[in-house]
Design a protein around this motif. Structure first.
Motif, PDB file in Angstrom:
ATOM      1  N   LYS A  97       0.806  -1.219   0.000  1.00 42.79           N
ATOM      2  CA  LYS A  97       0.000   0.000   0.000  1.00 42.79           C
ATOM      3  C   LYS A  97       0.841   1.273   0.000  1.00 42.79           C
ATOM      4  O   LYS A  97       0.499   2.268   0.650  1.00 42.79           O
ATOM      5  CB  LYS A  97      -0.945   0.005   1.210  1.00 42.79           C
ATOM      6  N   VAL A  98       1.951   1.267  -0.731  1.00 44.35           N
ATOM      7  CA  VAL A  98       2.788   2.468  -0.828  1.00 44.35           C
ATOM      8  C   VAL A  98       2.062   3.501  -1.687  1.00 44.35           C
ATOM      9  O   VAL A  98       1.668   3.217  -2.818  1.00 44.35           O
ATOM     10  CB  VAL A  98       4.161   2.117  -1.429  1.00 44.35           C
ATOM     11  N   ALA A  99       1.897   4.697  -1.146  1.00 39.17           N
ATOM     12  CA  ALA A  99       1.176   5.737  -1.875  1.00 39.17           C
ATOM     13  C   ALA A  99       2.086   6.616  -2.713  1.00 39.17           C
ATOM     14  O   ALA A  99       1.657   7.179  -3.712  1.00 39.17           O
ATOM     15  CB  ALA A  99       0.384   6.603  -0.890  1.00 39.17           C
ATOM     16  N   GLY A 100       3.352   6.748  -2.295  1.00 37.78           N
ATOM     17  CA  GLY A 100       4.268   7.609  -3.018  1.00 37.78           C
ATOM     18  C   GLY A 100       5.637   7.630  -2.382  1.00 37.78           C
ATOM     19  O   GLY A 100       5.922   6.875  -1.444  1.00 37.78           O
ATOM     20  N   PRO A 101       6.518   8.515  -2.853  1.00 39.12           N
ATOM     21  CA  PRO A 101       7.902   8.565  -2.352  1.00 39.12           C
ATOM     22  C   PRO A 101       8.010   8.813  -0.851  1.00 39.12           C
ATOM     23  O   PRO A 101       8.935   8.319  -0.209  1.00 39.12           O
ATOM     24  CB  PRO A 101       8.527   9.705  -3.157  1.00 39.12           C
ATOM     25  N   ASP A 102       7.079   9.587  -0.276  1.00 42.67           N
ATOM     26  CA  ASP A 102       7.156   9.866   1.161  1.00 42.67           C
ATOM     27  C   ASP A 102       7.045   8.585   1.983  1.00 42.67           C
ATOM     28  O   ASP A 102       7.710   8.446   3.024  1.00 42.67           O
ATOM     29  CB  ASP A 102       6.063  10.842   1.577  1.00 42.67           C
ATOM     30  N   ASP A 103       6.220   7.652   1.548  1.00 49.94           N
ATOM     31  CA  ASP A 103       6.099   6.374   2.248  1.00 49.94           C
ATOM     32  C   ASP A 103       7.412   5.596   2.196  1.00 49.94           C
ATOM     33  O   ASP A 103       7.799   4.937   3.167  1.00 49.94           O
ATOM     34  CB  ASP A 103       4.984   5.531   1.629  1.00 49.94           C
ATOM     35  N   VAL A 104       8.094   5.676   1.065  1.00 52.85           N
ATOM     36  CA  VAL A 104       9.375   4.989   0.924  1.00 52.85           C
ATOM     37  C   VAL A 104      10.422   5.618   1.838  1.00 52.85           C
ATOM     38  O   VAL A 104      11.198   4.917   2.493  1.00 52.85           O
ATOM     39  CB  VAL A 104       9.854   5.006  -0.540  1.00 52.85           C
ATOM     40  N   ARG A 105      10.435   6.949   1.880  1.00 57.30           N
ATOM     41  CA  ARG A 105      11.399   7.622   2.751  1.00 57.30           C
ATOM     42  C   ARG A 105      11.144   7.295   4.221  1.00 57.30           C
ATOM     43  O   ARG A 105      12.093   7.129   5.007  1.00 57.30           O
ATOM     44  CB  ARG A 105      11.355   9.133   2.496  1.00 57.30           C
ATOM     45  N   LEU A 106       9.884   7.187   4.617  1.00 55.78           N
ATOM     46  CA  LEU A 106       9.564   6.797   5.989  1.00 55.78           C
ATOM     47  C   LEU A 106      10.055   5.375   6.264  1.00 55.78           C
ATOM     48  O   LEU A 106      10.694   5.112   7.292  1.00 55.78           O
ATOM     49  CB  LEU A 106       8.050   6.879   6.226  1.00 55.78           C
ATOM     50  N   ALA A 107       9.759   4.451   5.347  1.00 52.49           N
ATOM     51  CA  ALA A 107      10.209   3.071   5.525  1.00 52.49           C
ATOM     52  C   ALA A 107      11.731   2.996   5.582  1.00 52.49           C
ATOM     53  O   ALA A 107      12.291   2.222   6.378  1.00 52.49           O
ATOM     54  CB  ALA A 107       9.683   2.206   4.379  1.00 52.49           C
ATOM     55  N   ASP A 108      12.401   3.789   4.772  1.00 46.62           N
ATOM     56  CA  ASP A 108      13.865   3.808   4.769  1.00 46.62           C
ATOM     57  C   ASP A 108      14.404   4.261   6.124  1.00 46.62           C
ATOM     58  O   ASP A 108      15.348   3.663   6.668  1.00 46.62           O
ATOM     59  CB  ASP A 108      14.352   4.728   3.655  1.00 46.62           C
ATOM     60  N   ARG A 109      13.816   5.304   6.702  1.00 46.50           N
ATOM     61  CA  ARG A 109      14.266   5.787   8.012  1.00 46.50           C
ATOM     62  C   ARG A 109      14.022   4.744   9.094  1.00 46.50           C
ATOM     63  O   ARG A 109      14.879   4.520   9.961  1.00 46.50           O
ATOM     64  CB  ARG A 109      13.552   7.096   8.369  1.00 46.50           C
ATOM     65  N   LEU A 110      12.868   4.102   9.049  1.00 49.55           N
ATOM     66  CA  LEU A 110      12.574   3.075  10.048  1.00 49.55           C
ATOM     67  C   LEU A 110      13.524   1.887   9.919  1.00 49.55           C
ATOM     68  O   LEU A 110      13.976   1.328  10.935  1.00 49.55           O
ATOM     69  CB  LEU A 110      11.123   2.617   9.900  1.00 49.55           C
ATOM     70  N   LEU A 111      13.834   1.493   8.687  1.00 53.48           N
ATOM     71  CA  LEU A 111      14.761   0.377   8.492  1.00 53.48           C
ATOM     72  C   LEU A 111      16.165   0.745   8.968  1.00 53.48           C
ATOM     73  O   LEU A 111      16.863  -0.090   9.549  1.00 53.48           O
ATOM     74  CB  LEU A 111      14.773  -0.040   7.020  1.00 53.48           C
TER      75      LEU A 111
END
Length: 293
Positions: A97-111
């Protein structure tokens, strides 16, 4: 790190409540298994499934790569899920359910946070965003560029599910209705520099001929692998996304011919009825490296 990710031909979904099925996935020859904590697990079973998946990853000793599909990153509960499953033996995380680049950046920070907490190198865990909405499919290039750890990104179309609802296509076995979509997303992914694009899915379990034709279509577009939902699909997918002995032999002959031509000071040459040059030799060398892996 992303540029160093190995190419994966087959990524087989395994329910998070059935971690014992990892042995079946490995026996089928899957390059990777995706332990699913999202759609495959009822809400009331998710806490137990999380513990079961974390234990299975920690105990894994085989060569098969392991991924985990987590639940959508829309709450702190999902962040806790990442903390629970992060491990040195985990290859990556599939984010739905990725909506856009912001979701990826959030996941990257959490990882990155999880990697530091578990003493893992920065970028150890690959990130696989699932493009399940029209907006995400439209923004595939920006999503692919949002974090260096993004890999194995592509258009995962099929019968039913989120993508069909989002786009409105009418599924057919030939895949003609999604051909343009899969082509455009692949171009976006390549333009973003994302390694190892993968497609999917084939949901008709018993139709191996249809699966093979769909996989061959994806390979011809430039995809390097496919996600799968059943162990019986793995051998066909692996065969399609692997060079056959004839192709390997031709690659080897082509490399020799081009190298000999270069030694003579020649550029393009005629090889087995076709004009070839160093660009073709580079591709042949890359194919042979993947075949050896």
């Amino acid at each position: 790190m992303s540029s160093e990710r190995p190419s994966l031909r087959s990524l087989l979904f395994v329910p998070g409540t059935r971690t014992g099925w990892l042995a079946k996935a490995e026996a089928a020859g899957a390059d990777a298994a995706i332990l699913d904590l999202e759609d495959a697990v009822p809400a009331e079973d998710k806490p137990a499934a999380r513990r079961q998946v974390a234990a299975a990853v920690a105990a894994h000793t085989g060569d098969m790569a392991l991924f985990i599909r987590i639940n959508p990153l829309d709450s702190w509960a999902a962040a806790e899920e990442l903390r629970a499953v992060a491990h040195a033996r985990l290859t990556g995380v599939v984010v739905p359910k990725v909506a856009g680049p912001d979701d990826v950046r959030l996941a990257d920070r959490l990882l990155s946070w999880c990697e530091r907490e578990h003493g893992l190198p920065d970028g150890h865990l690959a990130l696989v965003p699932l493009l399940e909405s029209a907006a995400a499919l439209h923004d595939a290039r920006d999503i692919g560029r949002a974090a260096p750890r993004v890999a194995y990104l592509g258009a995962v179309t099929g019968r039913g599910g989120d993508v069909e609802r989002a786009v409105g296509y009418r599924w057919s076995p030939s895949g003609a209705e999604t051909l343009a979509l899969r082509s455009r997303v692949l171009l976006d992914v390549r333009a973003a520099g994302v390694p190892c694009p993968v497609g999917g899915l084939w949901t008709t379990i018993g139709d191996l001929d249809g699966l093979r034709a769909f996989a061959e279509q994806n390979r011809s577009l430039g995809y390097e692998g496919m996600m799968a939902i059943h162990p019986s699909h793995v051998p066909a997918i692996n065969a399609v996304f692997s060079p056959n002995p004839e192709e390997i032999a031709r690659f080897e002959r082509l490399i020799v011919a081009v190298d000999e031509a270069r030694a003579r000071g020649a550029g393009a040459i005629t090889f087995e009825g076709e004009m070839v040059d160093e660009a073709m030799a580079v591709r042949a060398r890359a194919a042979l490296r993947r075949a050896k892996r």
